[in-house]
Design a protein around this motif. Structure first.
Motif, PDB file in Angstrom:
ATOM      1  N   GLU A  16       0.499   4.679  -2.096  1.00 23.28           N
ATOM      2  CA  GLU A  16       0.487   6.007  -1.456  1.00 23.28           C
ATOM      3  C   GLU A  16       1.556   6.897  -2.065  1.00 23.28           C
ATOM      4  O   GLU A  16       1.302   8.057  -2.396  1.00 23.28           O
ATOM      5  N   GLY A  51       4.956  13.589   6.030  1.00 23.60           N
ATOM      6  CA  GLY A  51       3.623  13.729   6.612  1.00 23.60           C
ATOM      7  C   GLY A  51       3.289  15.190   6.876  1.00 23.60           C
ATOM      8  O   GLY A  51       2.213  15.675   6.521  1.00 23.60           O
ATOM      9  N   VAL A  52       4.238  15.903   7.488  1.00 20.00           N
ATOM     10  CA  VAL A  52       4.044  17.338   7.750  1.00 20.00           C
ATOM     11  C   VAL A  52       3.857  18.079   6.419  1.00 20.00           C
ATOM     12  O   VAL A  52       2.976  18.939   6.283  1.00 20.00           O
ATOM     13  N   PRO A  98      10.080  10.198   6.569  1.00 26.95           N
ATOM     14  CA  PRO A  98       8.654  10.211   6.200  1.00 26.95           C
ATOM     15  C   PRO A  98       7.805  11.066   7.143  1.00 26.95           C
ATOM     16  O   PRO A  98       6.735  11.539   6.762  1.00 26.95           O
ATOM     17  N   LEU A  99       8.297  11.268   8.372  1.00 35.26           N
ATOM     18  CA  LEU A  99       7.573  12.147   9.283  1.00 35.26           C
ATOM     19  C   LEU A  99       7.464  13.549   8.687  1.00 35.26           C
ATOM     20  O   LEU A  99       6.406  14.186   8.719  1.00 35.26           O
ATOM     21  N   ILE A 102       0.839  -1.199   0.000  1.00 34.73           N
ATOM     22  CA  ILE A 102       0.000   0.000   0.000  1.00 34.73           C
ATOM     23  C   ILE A 102       0.872   1.246   0.000  1.00 34.73           C
ATOM     24  O   ILE A 102       0.543   2.254  -0.627  1.00 34.73           O
ATOM     25  N   LEU A 121       2.656  16.949   3.626  1.00 33.15           N
ATOM     26  CA  LEU A 121       1.332  16.683   3.058  1.00 33.15           C
ATOM     27  C   LEU A 121       0.280  17.575   3.693  1.00 33.15           C
ATOM     28  O   LEU A 121      -0.593  18.116   3.015  1.00 33.15           O
ATOM     29  N   ILE A 122       0.379  17.724   5.021  1.00 41.17           N
ATOM     30  CA  ILE A 122      -0.593  18.565   5.726  1.00 41.17           C
ATOM     31  C   ILE A 122      -0.465  20.016   5.245  1.00 41.17           C
ATOM     32  O   ILE A 122      -1.466  20.677   4.943  1.00 41.17           O
ATOM     33  N   TRP A 135      18.407  11.483   7.892  1.00 44.06           N
ATOM     34  CA  TRP A 135      17.505  11.088   8.965  1.00 44.06           C
ATOM     35  C   TRP A 135      16.575   9.998   8.472  1.00 44.06           C
ATOM     36  O   TRP A 135      15.721  10.259   7.605  1.00 44.06           O
ATOM     37  N   ARG A 161      14.037   8.714   9.627  1.00 42.39           N
ATOM     38  CA  ARG A 161      12.617   8.926   9.922  1.00 42.39           C
ATOM     39  C   ARG A 161      12.019  10.068   9.096  1.00 42.39           C
ATOM     40  O   ARG A 161      11.030  10.659   9.462  1.00 42.39           O
TER      41      ARG A 161
END
Lengths: 324, 286
Positions: free
Chosen positions: A248, A291-292, A287-288, A244, A294-295, A283, A285
């Protein structure tokens, strides 16, 4: 001003040609440039469904994975050449996408999205279950990258990173020009008509399901091509290719770039691949931050990066006119 | 042999109740807010980890069972106020995009806090062991799971059908504008409903923790299953979520005795069959 040439070689095509020529010099490596083009191809196919047909499909990862697996399996077990492997991938992607489309377009709106996601997840579990063939969690290893050959005559080795980039770039250009032709065709116009008002398109006499399914077939074929090229690029098919998260990823690239513009897909894929490459080294991580991002995109840049570029150009033009 | 099937049917009921709790949350939110929460699976995952963390810190499962879902609901309430309510008026694509963003943030935060490898969660002491029924023995925790989620389901039904809040939610699902015009504070209702729906996913996460453990990448898998349940049962339907959840739980559980590798695969097969047979789901309306 000289009028821009019309047709598929006019409009944005010269810009794409320029980008294709400059990309391997502009980014750190030819491999990275190839990856950008491959994902741009997948985003383009997603854009055809979403931007023109209004169909948000979370099945794109499935088509991508089908292309990866089938091209790799054909090369490993049937020992077919490059062109045949790509043809098999394209045919399989088209077939699977037609089947997914056939099921999913029975519903519209959010049910449609959920169905595509669920069917893609089914493909993931299928790949996981058939570990004898797909390698399951470990992925499918030792995927070859055969030389470009036609009718048994070897034309070029693609072992070098630049040679492979050139091959992928030619295919990308073909897909891009092909996609523009499709969009400018009566088929493309009908697709947009369905997006704008399906009931009206149906009332006018179009078999809307037929058109939607055909859009799926095309999108699946191109996405599978991208998947096959990706498997040859990294010589490996991870199970992630069909997860998935891959769907995405492709949808995010398409929307970040801006839907309804093919150049936007190239921009979106380029941005996400490059940012991912740079940030993941610093880093894990990262994808965090995605996420920010995308918002923030939903809050401030709803038409995507290409939409942002367009409004910048419009503002610049207006200022120019005011100065005159 | 019969005992084996009884065992799997009970397992299926437990699994089905977990799926029901997840899906009913998704469906309540969609019914009232017309909003698709792609972060639903990630909130479930957070519930699993909160179960792990609260158990590790206090050793009290009952505390985890109470505080875990409440913490998840509180987080969802904050996210609704801060982000989600700004996009209600936008097309579904943006709902999906913003909640995918939230899901990514939750998943990566979980990895940062608890590491990329999953955690197993011990079964609470009071619920260890088996219950013997004649020759047949069944794990106590799994029985508790079925009973507890049935009670929660019943309370939820009472809340939706017998209270003023429930009446507002149901009325709002029919016409948000009308409820708002009649003087109800619709935004407060939205926040509470979002928190309730997501809290149910958190509760399901806490409950499934001692069985399946906690893993940072649970989100997409759970989301996929919730979608299957909702497609089968029909969106916005309490009964549909229950029937769909139990059906999928039973199919998955019974398949583990027949074809273990294909158990996860079969639930999607069941979904495809329902779609072909009844395109709008078992309880759905056109």
């Amino acid at each position: 001003m000289v009028p821009l040439p019309k047709g598929v070689w006019g409009g944005t095509t010269p810009a794409v040609l320029a980008i294709l020529a400059l990309l391997p010099v502009a980014v750190p490596s030819a491999t990275l440039a190839t990856e950008i083009l491959i994902f741009a191809m997948a985003a383009l196919a997603c854009n055809l469904l979403l931007g023109y047909g209004g169909l948000l499909s979370f099945g794109q990862g499935l088509f991508f994975g089908v292309g990866s697996y089938l091209a790799a399996l054909a090369m490993i077990h049937l020992e077919v050449g490059l062109v045949a492997a790509l043809a098999i991938a394209v045919a399989a992607g088209a077939a699977v996408a037609t089947a997914v489309g056939w099921l999913a377009i029975r519903r519209t709106g959010i049910y449609f999205v959920m169905l595509t996601l669920a069917l893609a997840q089914m493909g993931y579990f299928l790949a996981y279950t058939l570990s004898k063939w797909t390698g399951g969690d470990n992925g499918l290893l030792d995927v070859p990258r055969p030389p470009l050959a036609l009718f048994g005559v070897e034309l070029a080795s693609l072992d070098g990173a630049y040679a492979y980039y050139a091959f992928v770039a030619v295919l990308f250009l073909a897909v891009y020009v092909g996609a523009r032709r499709v969009i400018d065709s009566p088929f493309g116009s009908t697709l947009v008509a369905i997006r704008e008002n399906e009931a009206r398109a149906a009332a006018v006499g179009f078999d809307t399901r037929h058109f939607k399914m055909l859009a799926f077939t095309l999108s699946g074929a191109v996405t599978a091509l991208a998947g096959a090229l990706y498997a040859m690029l990294i010589n490996y098919v991870p199970l992630d290719n069909v997860a998935i998260a891959m769907s995405e990823h492709i949808v995010i690239m398409t929307i970040i770039g801006g839907t309804g513009s093919l150049l936007g897909s190239l921009l979106g894929a380029g941005t996400l691949v490059l940012v991912g490459e740079v940030l993941s080294a610093i880093w894990p991580r990262w994808p965090l931050l995605l996420g920010v991002g995308l918002i923030l995109l939903v809050m401030f840049l709803r038409r995507g990066l290409w939409g942002g570029v367009e409004s910048l150009i419009a503002r610049y033009r207006r200022r120019g006119e005011a100065a005159e | 042999m019969l005992n084996l099937y009884l065992f799997q049917i009970l397992n299926g009921l437990g699994l089905g109740m977990i799926y029901f709790l997840i899906s009913v949350g998704l469906t309540i939110i969609f019914g009232l807010l017309n909003f698709v929460n792609f972060a639903h699976g990630a909130f479930f995952m957070l519930g699993c980890y909160l179960c792990y963390a609260l158990l590790a810190a206090t050793g009290q499962f009952w505390l985890a069972l109470l505080a875990g879902p409440l913490a998840v609901a509180a987080l969802a309430w904050g996210a609704e106020k801060l982000l989600i309510r700004r996009v209600y008026h936008l097309p579904h694509t943006f709902h999906i995009l913003i909640t995918v963003g939230v899901a990514l943030i939750l998943q990566e935060s979980a990895i940062m806090i608890w590491g990329p490898i999953g955690k197993s969660i011990p079964i609470p002491e009071a619920l260890q062991g088996v219950v013997a029924m004649g020759k047949f023995a069944y794990p106590k925790y799994r029985l508790f799971l079925i009973g507890f989620s049935a009670v929660i389901g019943f309370l939820l039904w009472l809340l939706l059908e017998r209270t003023r809040f429930g009446a507002l939610v149901r009325a709002g699902s029919e016409s948000t504008e009308m409820v708002s015009l009649l003087g109800a504070d619709i935004y407060k209702l939205f926040s509470l409903t979002f928190a309730l729906g997501v809290g149910l996913a958190g509760l399901a996460g806490v409950l499934s923790g001692p069985i399946r453990g906690a893993h940072p990448f649970l989100g997409p898998e759970v989301l996929g299953i919730a979608f299957v349940v909702v497609v089968i049962g029909g969106m916005g339907s309490f009964g549909g979520a229950l029937a769909g959840g139990l059906l999928i739980g039973l199919v998955q559980s019974l398949m583990t005795t027949i074809w273990p590798e294909g158990a996860s695969l079969m639930i999607y097969g069941a979904m495809a069959a329902v779609i072909l047979w009844r395109p709008y789901g078992l309880f759905g309306r056109a």
